[in-house]
Design an enzyme around this catalytic site. Structure first.
Site, PDB file in Angstrom:
ATOM      1  N   GLU A 130       0.396   1.094  -1.091  1.00 22.60           N
ATOM      2  CA  GLU A 130       1.696   0.824  -1.442  1.00 22.60           C
ATOM      3  C   GLU A 130       2.149  -0.179  -2.255  1.00 22.60           C
ATOM      4  O   GLU A 130       2.650  -0.609  -3.104  1.00 22.60           O
ATOM      5  CB  GLU A 130       2.670   1.283  -0.427  1.00 22.60           C
ATOM      6  CG  GLU A 130       4.212   0.864  -0.777  1.00 22.60           C
ATOM      7  CD  GLU A 130       4.551   2.154  -1.512  1.00 22.60           C
ATOM      8  OE1 GLU A 130       4.601   3.390  -1.350  1.00 22.60           O
ATOM      9  OE2 GLU A 130       5.045   1.757  -3.050  1.00 22.60           O
ATOM     10  N   GLU A 191      -1.209 -14.331 -10.790  1.00 26.98           N
ATOM     11  CA  GLU A 191      -2.640 -14.192 -10.147  1.00 26.98           C
ATOM     12  C   GLU A 191      -3.535 -15.452  -9.984  1.00 26.98           C
ATOM     13  O   GLU A 191      -3.048 -16.457 -10.726  1.00 26.98           O
ATOM     14  CB  GLU A 191      -3.494 -13.274 -10.852  1.00 26.98           C
ATOM     15  CG  GLU A 191      -2.823 -11.799 -10.887  1.00 26.98           C
ATOM     16  CD  GLU A 191      -2.724 -11.368  -9.587  1.00 26.98           C
ATOM     17  OE1 GLU A 191      -3.746 -11.147  -9.055  1.00 26.98           O
ATOM     18  OE2 GLU A 191      -1.638 -10.730  -9.183  1.00 26.98           O
ATOM     19  N   ASP A 202      -2.977  -6.965 -15.244  1.00 21.97           N
ATOM     20  CA  ASP A 202      -2.459  -6.688 -14.070  1.00 21.97           C
ATOM     21  C   ASP A 202      -1.460  -5.485 -14.254  1.00 21.97           C
ATOM     22  O   ASP A 202      -1.560  -4.745 -13.675  1.00 21.97           O
ATOM     23  CB  ASP A 202      -1.427  -7.888 -13.522  1.00 21.97           C
ATOM     24  CG  ASP A 202      -0.759  -7.496 -12.105  1.00 21.97           C
ATOM     25  OD1 ASP A 202      -1.348  -7.653 -11.350  1.00 21.97           O
ATOM     26  OD2 ASP A 202       0.428  -7.436 -12.213  1.00 21.97           O
ATOM     27  N   LYS A 206      -1.975  -1.563 -12.915  1.00 19.29           N
ATOM     28  CA  LYS A 206      -0.612  -0.785 -12.159  1.00 19.29           C
ATOM     29  C   LYS A 206      -0.341   0.463 -12.945  1.00 19.29           C
ATOM     30  O   LYS A 206       0.009   1.380 -12.203  1.00 19.29           O
ATOM     31  CB  LYS A 206       0.386  -1.532 -11.918  1.00 19.29           C
ATOM     32  CG  LYS A 206       0.071  -3.067 -10.997  1.00 19.29           C
ATOM     33  CD  LYS A 206       1.267  -3.955 -10.963  1.00 19.29           C
ATOM     34  CE  LYS A 206       0.945  -5.067 -10.078  1.00 19.29           C
ATOM     35  NZ  LYS A 206       1.681  -6.180 -10.373  1.00 19.29           N
TER      36      LYS A 206
HETATM   37  N1  HSE Z   1       0.874 -11.452 -10.457  1.00 23.73           N
HETATM   38  C1  HSE Z   1       1.466 -10.298  -9.977  1.00 23.73           C
HETATM   39  C2  HSE Z   1       2.978 -10.243 -10.434  1.00 23.73           C
HETATM   40  C3  HSE Z   1       1.547 -10.288  -8.496  1.00 23.73           C
HETATM   41  O1  HSE Z   1       3.178 -11.465 -11.109  1.00 23.73           O
HETATM   42  O2  HSE Z   1       3.401  -9.393 -10.511  1.00 23.73           O
HETATM   43  C4  HSE Z   1       2.003  -8.996  -7.777  1.00 23.73           C
HETATM   44  O3  HSE Z   1       1.116  -7.885  -8.082  1.00 23.73           O
END
Ligand code: HSE
Length: 421
Positions: A130, A191, A202, A206
């Protein structure tokens, strides 16, 4: 209510690992009372002795992963290392030993979902993630457990806090990109290598996870089109505002007629769209289901306690299960469903033009010839010309841009940003 005792190991005690530890420590009694599971952190793995001391967990420190994997008192392993290795090898070992795992590691999942899933099947434990998408906001469980009466047809999300923080500050305060990025790092959103945020990696991890769950189709990461925000100029954010748009880094996917598309790129949204109001490090996911219509989930997508909140929810969920959920995707991209990268959208195009009569007419003519209808024009005194098109396919707009660049009145195409109407 009889209480089930469950042992947890935490791999990594950085920002989120530490936040999770604190929630589990402080809310242990409340969780036992509400959910009937007494969750005890029995092992931790982190080489940073200062951090172990700070959290008061030196006595729980394991020497290596094998100590945790072979400990019969550990039922659930929560991982906070990030990155693919060594996390993946550690978790596969833990899964094969029959532990359930909980992770926020979107990169590892997007790249190695199948391997992790089959290790879970072999060991009988569960794979819970999650916290991998949209931090503390329960987007995964919404897609897996609340949309059964729907064919989900599209997702649009702001799924990266760092880039949303940067774009919001550039837009609202005119603050330079580099300053905003440093601040996002200081606040713990970014990150370890912030190019993962600003170049859209990133968000693409997702998008891969969320879209696979939404459409019950395993979408390979390589099929997710990706562009980041590092080339965004504050001028385009301002021109976009004049035209009634707000710039966001969006994760978008659509599914229908046997075709799926998944992409991450900067997008102008009408400023009246609910996603345009999502500012700072906040995230949101806008889901369209054919029964429920539109829903939007909103909240903190990063940070110790919000992400820890999702991790703890998975730990409690896993702790209460004797049989764990599997993800038997109905379809496989490439086999019975196609991926398209020739997606449709409107386009914002900024040109530098020469002081020549009729340049706008020539560009419109070249666009019309290629089948690109012009929707709006914004002209400035300094040779800036902005055209917003109606919706067309990528391949079509690329041909039109090439044709426009050959015109004598056109210096160059300075910016090209997609518009989601
Ligand atoms: N680096 C990610 C962000 C952290 O800025 O959303 C959460 O996944």
């Amino acid at each position: 209510m009889s209480v089930k005792h469950v042992g947890v190991a935490l791999l990594g005690l950085g920002v989120v690992g530490g936040g999770t530890y604190e929630i589990l420590r402080d809310k242990r009694g409340m969780i036992a009372k509400n959910d009937g599971v007494d969750i005890e952190v029995r092992r931790v793995l982190d080489r940073n002795t200062e951090r172990l001391k700070q959290l008061g967990v030196e006595s729980l420190a394991a020497r290596d992963i094998d100590e945790i994997v072979h400990d019969p008192d550990i039922d659930i392993v929560a991982e906070f290392f990030g990155g693919v290795e060594p996390a993946k090898s550690f978790l596969i070992k833990a899964l094969e030993a029959g532990k359930s795992i909980v992770t926020a590691n979107k990169e590892m999942l997007a790249k190695s979902w199948r391997e992790l899933e089959s290790a879970a099947e072999r060991g009988g434990g569960g794979l819970y993630f999650e916290a991998s998408c949209v931090g503390g906001v329960p987007v995964i469980r919404t897609l897996t457990d609340s949309m059964q009466g729907n064919a989900v047809t599209s997702l649009k999300g702001i799924v990266n806090g760092t880039t949303n923080y940067i774009l919001s500050r550039m837009s609202d305060e005119g603050v330079e990109y580099d300053v905003c990025l440093k601040e996002a790092q200081r606040l713990g959103y970014a990150e370890a290598d912030p190019t993962a945020d600003v170049d859209g990696f990133d968000s693409s991890y997702k998008n891969c996870i969320l879209s696979s769950l939404a459409y019950r189709v395993r979408i390979p990461l390589e099929s997710v089109y990706r562009e980041g925000i590092s080339n965004i100029n504050v001028k385009d954010i301002a021109y976009g505002k004049e035209l009634g748009y707000t710039l966001k880094l969006l994760a978008i996917s659509k599914c229908g007629n046997g075709v799926v598309e998944a992409r991450v790129h900067p997008s102008f949204l009408p400023s009246s769209h609910p996603l345009a109001a999502v500012k700072g490090a906040f995230n949101a996911l806008y889901i369209h289901g054919d029964s429920v219509d539109d829903i939007m989930l909103y909240g903190r997508g990063a940070g110790a306690l919000p992400t820890g909140s999702a991790i703890v929810s998975d730990i409690v969920f896993a702790a209460g299960k004797d049989k764990h959920r599997r993800f038997p995707f109905q379809s496989e991209v490439g086999e019975d469903i196609a991926v398209s990268d020739d997606f449709s959208s409107s386009h914002y195009i900024r040109f530098d033009v020469k002081e020549e009569e009729g340049t706008l007419g020539k560009i419109s003519g070249a666009f019309a010839k290629c089948g690109v209808p012009v929707k709006t024009v914004l002209k400035k005194d300094d040779g800036t010309l902005i055209i917003v098109t109606h919706e067309v396919r990528e391949s079509v707009v690329k041909r039109a841009l090439f044709a426009a660049e050959q015109l004598s009145g056109v210096e160059r195409v300075v910016a090209h940003i997609r518009v989601e109407e």
